[in-house]
Scaffold this active site. Sequence first.
Site, short mmCIF file in Angstrom:
data_model
loop_
_atom_site.label_atom_id
_atom_site.label_comp_id
_atom_site.label_asym_id
_atom_site.label_seq_id
_atom_site.Cartn_x
_atom_site.Cartn_y
_atom_site.Cartn_z
N ASP A 223 -2.08 0.74 -0.77
CA ASP A 223 -3.25 0.83 -1.64
C ASP A 223 -2.87 0.76 -3.11
O ASP A 223 -1.83 1.27 -3.54
CB ASP A 223 -3.97 2.16 -1.36
CG ASP A 223 -5.21 2.36 -2.21
OD1 ASP A 223 -6.15 1.56 -2.06
OD2 ASP A 223 -5.21 3.30 -3.03
N GLU B 297 -2.44 -4.34 -1.47
CA GLU B 297 -3.70 -4.51 -2.18
C GLU B 297 -3.35 -4.61 -3.66
O GLU B 297 -3.12 -3.61 -4.33
CB GLU B 297 -4.65 -3.33 -1.94
CG GLU B 297 -6.02 -3.57 -2.56
CD GLU B 297 -6.68 -2.31 -3.09
OE1 GLU B 297 -7.89 -2.38 -3.40
OE2 GLU B 297 -6.01 -1.29 -3.23
#
Length: 666
Positions: free
Chosen positions: A337, A390
Amino acid sequence: MGHSSHFETSRDRPKTPWRLEGQQNQAQARRPLFTSAELHALKTGMHCTMYNSMGAHLDEVDGIKGTRFAVWAPNAREVCVISDKNHWKHGEHYLNSSDAGVWSGFVPNMSEGEAYKYSLRGQNGEFFEKSDPYAFYSELRPKTASIVYNLENFPWQDEQWLEKREKTNWHDQPITIYEIHPGSWKRPKDGRQFYTYRELAKELVEYVHQMGYTHIQLMPITEHPFDGSWGYQTTGYYSPTSRFGTPHDLMYFIDYCHQSDIGVLFDWVPGHFPTDGHSLGRFDGTCLYEHADPRKGFHPDWGTYIFNYGRNEVCDFLLSSAHFWIDKYHFDGLRVDAVASMLYLDYSREEGEWLPNSSGGRENLEAIEFLKNANTSLHGAYPGILTIAEESTSWGGVSHPVYNGGLGFNMKWDMGWMNDTLRYMHFDPIYRSHHQGELSFRMIYAFTENFVLPLSHDEVVHGKRSLLSQMPGDMWQQFANLRLLYGYQYTMPGKKLLFMGGELAQWHEWNHDSELDWNLIGNENHDGIRRLVGDLNQLYRTEKSLYETDFTPEGFSWIQCDDSINSVFAFQRKSTDDHEHVIVIGNFTPVPREGYRIGVPKAGFYNEIINSDAKIYGGSNIGNAGGVYSEKINSHGLDYSITLNLPPLGLLIMKPVSAKKEPPQE
């Protein structure tokens, strides 16, 4: 007076009398819990399995069963284990410190399932309580204690999957990911808030099989205090949230998926952590895991702390966490993330709000080195796993090997494709002719990285509405636009990800406090979307030209990308050996177009294998009666061409069928 038989006095400990339980046990308890090699590895920042030593582990000393503890707190004056055994009060079960700042010791008769915390005394004499950073299990929120848990002895039965995974090069294999939030996919009808991992396993796997996905990606299931963070504000980097059951329940879920030939990806958050008092922040009274300077140690967007990647022990903590989930739980990889927030020191900061690196630049050199080390060690230890970033910027080489100057991820989310495509789809079709480049631009950079095309949870929250509700036009056009969007996603180069509920064509944006709108099943339009997504998944998994060359430019070529007047796109996808190919044509207006000529590379019959406007998908059923023959007419620089009826807001996938003969000549 003697001290507790299983603990030596720590430095500066007050002279308090303790009950003596036997000199033999006292001497045995003094054996070192860490070897000198382990302590050295902790200081170097490249220890990948600290979870085997740190935290709480069931043990036995001189025939007495109990639990050994180890925690890193180099600036504490005292560290005690507190629990029901000592009425949660500091002063009985002291731990001993080492030169590496690790406090360790053995608590007799402390068994699996017992809750505990660490009570620390800081340099100024203040006392505070912390959860175990290496805890394997935690109390259900709002409680915050850690729980002693034995991770061993789970009867894994996924050997075939792991062997296959190790030999698989996922770059040339189909990957279609179903992203889910376990707490809101489905909810029990018996008054409970959540299903357990075990309960989810059978129903979710059956559904994923039915829909044709290859992988499930769980939104963060690491322990977290606030439901509304969706797991992205992690307090337990080694603890699966107790919302859905025990660690063994999670192992059962993953094992069940693997036995059903479905991979499971783990959403990992090494970029920041919450400021909750029981968590990592100011762990021993000082900024231990985070930077002391808020210009480098505090995230303004999320109100969270940022890890100090320049501290080796912090890198050990995170590196071991990454290895832990693959080692102990058999996860098939990590979706990492907020990588962009880790790469840039000025991420979401104005001038004067950030500190430059040693060369005066904006790159976070320490975080970059950490990510490279993490990817190198993970892929070295677990061949066949995936690491997916990401990362939302134009940082070069995110998915390139470290030895070639990259960060070492297998793949990267293509946020540019997502933003450009959704922006284009949001336009009323009458205006799309002015924005043809929004879709064609992607192919300029499409093969600079190994991309995943995501339509994730981030696109259907915070007032953005559901994907269906974002589509323009009347209700018929909204459904047609959504079918067109999914068809375009599945035929463009790149692996695929769709967030749960997208396949149901929900009207409402995702709400983590309730389950998906399963009541939509049975509605013709919504069923049509779900059927199309399932068929696209199956086609993508079986049609080599759609997955073998996701990351190579040889597998893609435009046929038509500049017909802005009609808002039509056409392109070819080819397999590695060039023996298989499909032609994809998208009409992004609600106007049917009869007799539209498209160039094709070969002569023969072109079978219409997908028509997003087919009646079974809820469309108007405009198409080409199953397929068309090519003609020896040059078009778009190709020797042959086919003439098609393009459905309104529709996508066609045409495949040459060698068994078909040329039509008879007149």
